[in-house]
Scaffold this active site. Structure first.
Site, PDB file in Angstrom:
ATOM      1  N   PRO A   1       0.861  -1.144  -0.051  1.00  0.00           N
ATOM      2  CA  PRO A   1      -0.187   0.149  -0.031  1.00  0.00           C
ATOM      3  C   PRO A   1       0.910   1.242   0.107  1.00  0.00           C
ATOM      4  O   PRO A   1       1.764   1.403   0.464  1.00  0.00           O
ATOM      5  CB  PRO A   1      -0.843   0.033   1.250  1.00  0.00           C
ATOM      6  CG  PRO A   1      -0.744  -1.417   1.567  1.00  0.00           C
ATOM      7  CD  PRO A   1       0.676  -2.100   1.187  1.00  0.00           C
TER       8      PRO A   1
ATOM      9  N   SER B   1       0.329   3.795   1.712  1.00  0.00           N
ATOM     10  CA  SER B   1       0.311   4.532   2.760  1.00  0.00           C
ATOM     11  C   SER B   1       1.343   4.058   3.686  1.00  0.00           C
ATOM     12  O   SER B   1       1.655   4.349   4.660  1.00  0.00           O
ATOM     13  CB  SER B   1      -0.987   4.488   3.625  1.00  0.00           C
ATOM     14  OG  SER B   1      -1.566   3.176   3.554  1.00  0.00           O
ATOM     15  N   CYS B   2       1.973   2.706   3.183  1.00  0.00           N
ATOM     16  CA  CYS B   2       3.007   2.078   4.021  1.00  0.00           C
ATOM     17  C   CYS B   2       4.543   2.519   3.557  1.00  0.00           C
ATOM     18  O   CYS B   2       4.881   2.621   2.540  1.00  0.00           O
ATOM     19  CB  CYS B   2       2.856   0.514   3.959  1.00  0.00           C
ATOM     20  SG  CYS B   2       1.204  -0.185   4.776  1.00  0.00           S
ATOM     21  N   VAL B   3       5.187   2.727   4.721  1.00  0.00           N
ATOM     22  CA  VAL B   3       6.666   3.107   4.360  1.00  0.00           C
ATOM     23  C   VAL B   3       7.664   1.927   4.305  1.00  0.00           C
ATOM     24  O   VAL B   3       7.338   0.889   4.884  1.00  0.00           O
ATOM     25  CB  VAL B   3       7.146   4.269   5.197  1.00  0.00           C
ATOM     26  CG1 VAL B   3       7.227   5.547   4.557  1.00  0.00           C
ATOM     27  CG2 VAL B   3       6.554   4.088   6.536  1.00  0.00           C
TER      28      VAL B   3
END
Length: 103
Positions: free
Chosen positions: A99, A101-103
């Protein structure tokens, strides 16, 4: 990209271990990826994974909040099922891209 063998099936993965083709995913592949994450999958896990796959393959962006509002599991329950980095781990096990939104 690399190749990895899960459940006797060769699949293409990114450097982070995410499947590059969600069509290569099977429940057996998911079980083996989950083992790498230290997770033993239950029916509850699979319900969340199938929700994630369904929404993502329709082009919807997922967040932890979205999953918490799914009616399948609340946010706390999501963290319990996939400890540490729930969205990241669940997405990898679900055979979808990491995703944004995930780092």
């Amino acid at each position: 990209m690399a190749e990895k063998v899960y459940a006797g099936k060769s699949v293409s993965v990114t450097d982070d271990g995410y499947l590059t083709d969600p069509n290569q995913w099977t429940k057996e592949v998911a079980i083996e990826i989950a083992k790498e994450e230290g997770i033993e999958l239950t029916d509850k896990h699979f319900a969340v994974i199938e929700f994630i796959r369904e929404k993502t393959l329709k082009g919807e962006a997922l967040t932890i909040r979205t999953i918490g509002k799914s009616g399948l599991v609340d946010t706390k329950g999501f963290y319990e099922l996939f400890p540490g980095a729930p969205l990241k781990k669940a997405s990898r096990i679900a055979g979808i891209a990491k995703p944004s939104s995930c780092v």
